[in-house]
Design an enzyme around this catalytic site. Sequence first.
Site, mmCIF file in Angstrom:
data_model
loop_
_atom_site.group_PDB
_atom_site.id
_atom_site.type_symbol
_atom_site.label_atom_id
_atom_site.label_comp_id
_atom_site.label_asym_id
_atom_site.label_seq_id
_atom_site.Cartn_x
_atom_site.Cartn_y
_atom_site.Cartn_z
ATOM 1 N N LYS A 55 0.804 -1.225 0.000
ATOM 2 C CA LYS A 55 0.000 0.000 0.000
ATOM 3 C C LYS A 55 0.838 1.277 0.000
ATOM 4 O O LYS A 55 0.377 2.333 -0.449
ATOM 5 C CB LYS A 55 -0.940 0.009 1.197
ATOM 6 C CG LYS A 55 -2.068 -0.997 1.138
ATOM 7 C CD LYS A 55 -3.151 -0.549 0.181
ATOM 8 C CE LYS A 55 -4.407 -1.386 0.308
ATOM 9 N NZ LYS A 55 -5.483 -0.914 -0.581
ATOM 10 N N SER A 311 0.989 -9.814 -0.410
ATOM 11 C CA SER A 311 0.774 -8.369 -0.390
ATOM 12 C C SER A 311 1.023 -7.656 0.934
ATOM 13 O O SER A 311 1.176 -6.436 0.941
ATOM 14 C CB SER A 311 -0.652 -8.054 -0.866
ATOM 15 O OG SER A 311 -1.609 -8.706 -0.057
#
Length: 326
Positions: A55, A311
Amino acid sequence: MTDTLPTFDDVRAAAERLSGRIVQTPLLRHRLLDEIAGATVLVKPEPLQRTGSFKLRGATNAALLLDAEARRGGIVTHSSGNHGQACAAAAHMLGMKATIAMPTDAPAIKVAATRRWGAEIVPYDRHGVDRDALAASLAAERGATVIPPFDHPHVIAGQGTVALELIEDAGALGLVPDAVAVCTGGGGLIAGCVLALEALAPKAEVWAVEPEGWDDTKRSLEAGRRLPNSVTGSPLCDALLAKQPGALTFAINHRHLAGGVVVTEAEVLRAMRFAFEHLKIVVEPGGAVALAAVLAGRVAARGGVIGVVVSGGNVDPGVFARALAA
């Protein structure tokens, strides 16, 4: 925010913009993973990113593109943790204020990490509050700019640098992915990856991987239109609990994705344990779903090359202990 779809050129520009501000995470391999998959598996470990997830790429790219006046007002977002922490870190890096609306059931480790970057935390009820409306209200009060978690062209372009690095590092090994599995919530990460893969590895099949009960992207791809989640699935994969695919992300994803696959809670926990024991990385549930899909044989390229985007790694200690005991 513009509703113009980002392009591969935007991903390239984001990579240049982010150079020196993020970690270019390596590729990881393991013999056992290759044996299980019957393929060469290349793992992209974003838990090694600053803030512990991919992110940071999109949030920083979006923040860097704000003009001087917007920077003075600061930024606002809503997030269960990883995007909020990324926005807080980006704001700290650029000397801006950050306000993060976080659900009351967000993992404590993510709330604490976001607060450590100096952000103001505004708690809200995930099931009773419209988070987009809340973010807009907070931004209006503060004269700030909203950087949403996924449905934003600059965020999408920043996330695409994950696949750009994966493809370039694979190329240095003489490899080209035949398939790529990507953890999917609102679709920003996989949309950015699609932009890079379309340009540099157009024959690769790209698969959206979601947790059971939160398969809005899979169902939307099959229906040809955006469908919402019914909010009946387990909250284990907190990083992937989007209400529905984004308008921009789905516009990109539906044109290129091979499809969507779903993994169970047990498969997610096993993938977390596999990553810890064999890859030596700590992975959160939402960050483990793509690896879980490859381990379970739901994303395959027998004899070929599979890229796996892991992720994030911001996992609650109790949840991680549960995974190790699975």
